[in-house]
Write a protein that holds these residues in place. Sequence first.
Motif, PDB file in Angstrom:
ATOM      1  N   PRO A 134       0.828  -1.213   0.000  1.00 23.39           N
ATOM      2  CA  PRO A 134       0.000   0.000   0.000  1.00 23.39           C
ATOM      3  C   PRO A 134       0.868   1.271   0.000  1.00 23.39           C
ATOM      4  O   PRO A 134       1.917   1.333   0.644  1.00 23.39           O
ATOM      5  N   GLU A 135       0.404   2.268  -0.727  1.00 20.86           N
ATOM      6  CA  GLU A 135       1.135   3.522  -0.823  1.00 20.86           C
ATOM      7  C   GLU A 135       1.369   4.159   0.538  1.00 20.86           C
ATOM      8  O   GLU A 135       2.430   4.722   0.783  1.00 20.86           O
ATOM      9  N   ILE A 136       0.401   4.037   1.442  1.00 22.78           N
ATOM     10  CA  ILE A 136       0.557   4.631   2.766  1.00 22.78           C
ATOM     11  C   ILE A 136       1.721   3.983   3.511  1.00 22.78           C
ATOM     12  O   ILE A 136       2.425   4.645   4.284  1.00 22.78           O
ATOM     13  N   VAL A 137       1.960   2.706   3.274  1.00 24.99           N
ATOM     14  CA  VAL A 137       3.097   2.018   3.889  1.00 24.99           C
ATOM     15  C   VAL A 137       4.396   2.559   3.295  1.00 24.99           C
ATOM     16  O   VAL A 137       5.358   2.835   4.028  1.00 24.99           O
ATOM     17  N   LEU A 138       4.442   2.722   1.987  1.00 25.49           N
ATOM     18  CA  LEU A 138       5.636   3.253   1.338  1.00 25.49           C
ATOM     19  C   LEU A 138       5.948   4.662   1.823  1.00 25.49           C
ATOM     20  O   LEU A 138       7.104   4.987   2.109  1.00 25.49           O
ATOM     21  N   VAL A 139       4.925   5.484   1.945  1.00 27.93           N
ATOM     22  CA  VAL A 139       5.121   6.853   2.441  1.00 27.93           C
ATOM     23  C   VAL A 139       5.651   6.823   3.864  1.00 27.93           C
ATOM     24  O   VAL A 139       6.578   7.563   4.213  1.00 27.93           O
ATOM     25  N   GLY A 140       5.090   5.969   4.698  1.00 31.38           N
ATOM     26  CA  GLY A 140       5.552   5.856   6.075  1.00 31.38           C
ATOM     27  C   GLY A 140       7.009   5.432   6.165  1.00 31.38           C
ATOM     28  O   GLY A 140       7.784   5.976   6.961  1.00 31.38           O
ATOM     29  N   LEU A 141       7.390   4.459   5.343  1.00 30.31           N
ATOM     30  CA  LEU A 141       8.782   4.017   5.327  1.00 30.31           C
ATOM     31  C   LEU A 141       9.718   5.136   4.895  1.00 30.31           C
ATOM     32  O   LEU A 141      10.779   5.345   5.502  1.00 30.31           O
ATOM     33  N   LEU A 142       9.335   5.854   3.852  1.00 30.19           N
ATOM     34  CA  LEU A 142      10.171   6.967   3.390  1.00 30.19           C
ATOM     35  C   LEU A 142      10.325   8.025   4.467  1.00 30.19           C
ATOM     36  O   LEU A 142      11.422   8.549   4.679  1.00 30.19           O
TER      37      LEU A 142
ATOM     38  N   ASP B 216      15.390   9.309  10.153  1.00 23.44           N
ATOM     39  CA  ASP B 216      16.639   8.702  10.627  1.00 23.44           C
ATOM     40  C   ASP B 216      17.850   9.400  10.023  1.00 23.44           C
ATOM     41  O   ASP B 216      18.816   9.712  10.726  1.00 23.44           O
ATOM     42  N   ILE B 217      17.803   9.641   8.729  1.00 22.37           N
ATOM     43  CA  ILE B 217      18.930  10.284   8.038  1.00 22.37           C
ATOM     44  C   ILE B 217      19.124  11.704   8.552  1.00 22.37           C
ATOM     45  O   ILE B 217      20.253  12.139   8.799  1.00 22.37           O
ATOM     46  N   GLU B 218      18.021  12.419   8.763  1.00 18.37           N
ATOM     47  CA  GLU B 218      18.122  13.776   9.294  1.00 18.37           C
ATOM     48  C   GLU B 218      18.734  13.759  10.697  1.00 18.37           C
ATOM     49  O   GLU B 218      19.591  14.577  11.028  1.00 18.37           O
ATOM     50  N   HIS B 219      18.308  12.807  11.508  1.00 20.35           N
ATOM     51  CA  HIS B 219      18.820  12.705  12.885  1.00 20.35           C
ATOM     52  C   HIS B 219      20.310  12.359  12.894  1.00 20.35           C
ATOM     53  O   HIS B 219      21.088  12.952  13.648  1.00 20.35           O
ATOM     54  N   LEU B 220      20.700  11.397  12.059  1.00 16.13           N
ATOM     55  CA  LEU B 220      22.099  10.967  12.020  1.00 16.13           C
ATOM     56  C   LEU B 220      23.001  11.966  11.304  1.00 16.13           C
ATOM     57  O   LEU B 220      24.181  12.076  11.603  1.00 16.13           O
TER      58      LEU B 220
ATOM     59  N   TYR C 230      23.648  11.700   8.111  1.00 15.82           N
ATOM     60  CA  TYR C 230      24.242  10.994   6.976  1.00 15.82           C
ATOM     61  C   TYR C 230      23.397   9.753   6.683  1.00 15.82           C
ATOM     62  O   TYR C 230      22.558   9.358   7.478  1.00 15.82           O
ATOM     63  N   VAL C 231      23.667   9.146   5.528  1.00 12.26           N
ATOM     64  CA  VAL C 231      22.996   7.904   5.165  1.00 12.26           C
ATOM     65  C   VAL C 231      23.894   6.746   5.583  1.00 12.26           C
ATOM     66  O   VAL C 231      25.004   6.615   5.062  1.00 12.26           O
ATOM     67  N   PRO C 232      23.439   5.931   6.527  1.00  9.71           N
ATOM     68  CA  PRO C 232      24.250   4.784   6.931  1.00  9.71           C
ATOM     69  C   PRO C 232      24.485   3.847   5.750  1.00  9.71           C
ATOM     70  O   PRO C 232      23.610   3.675   4.902  1.00  9.71           O
ATOM     71  N   ARG C 233      25.663   3.281   5.693  1.00  8.76           N
ATOM     72  CA  ARG C 233      25.977   2.352   4.601  1.00  8.76           C
ATOM     73  C   ARG C 233      25.383   0.982   4.868  1.00  8.76           C
ATOM     74  O   ARG C 233      25.279   0.162   3.963  1.00  8.76           O
ATOM     75  N   MET C 234      24.991   0.759   6.120  1.00 18.75           N
ATOM     76  CA  MET C 234      24.282  -0.467   6.506  1.00 18.75           C
ATOM     77  C   MET C 234      23.205  -0.074   7.505  1.00 18.75           C
ATOM     78  O   MET C 234      23.443   0.739   8.393  1.00 18.75           O
ATOM     79  N   TRP C 235      22.020  -0.650   7.340  1.00 24.45           N
ATOM     80  CA  TRP C 235      20.938  -0.390   8.272  1.00 24.45           C
ATOM     81  C   TRP C 235      20.797  -1.595   9.182  1.00 24.45           C
ATOM     82  O   TRP C 235      20.783  -2.732   8.725  1.00 24.45           O
ATOM     83  N   GLY C 236      20.677  -1.335  10.446  1.00 23.91           N
ATOM     84  CA  GLY C 236      20.457  -2.414  11.400  1.00 23.91           C
ATOM     85  C   GLY C 236      19.472  -1.967  12.447  1.00 23.91           C
ATOM     86  O   GLY C 236      19.095  -0.795  12.516  1.00 23.91           O
ATOM     87  N   ARG C 237      19.060  -2.876  13.270  1.00 27.83           N
ATOM     88  CA  ARG C 237      18.096  -2.555  14.331  1.00 27.83           C
ATOM     89  C   ARG C 237      18.611  -1.452  15.246  1.00 27.83           C
ATOM     90  O   ARG C 237      17.872  -0.620  15.700  1.00 27.83           O
TER      91      ARG C 237
END
Length: 58
Positions: free
Chosen positions: A28-36, A42-46, A48-55
Amino acid sequence: MAVDFDEVEQAEDQLEQLLVDQAEAGVPEIVLVGLLRDYADDIEHLGYVPRMWGRNDR
């Protein structure tokens, strides 16, 4: 760092295609929007863009 606008356009095209593929696969598009939004937060907080995403990164 210089911005290569061709690379930006290519990345944009790839992201758009990924989103289309996922929507066509039934995500569903709403799921995609939420993920984005979550990843953007996360990127704004960090800062930078992590080269690996983990829990621990989220």
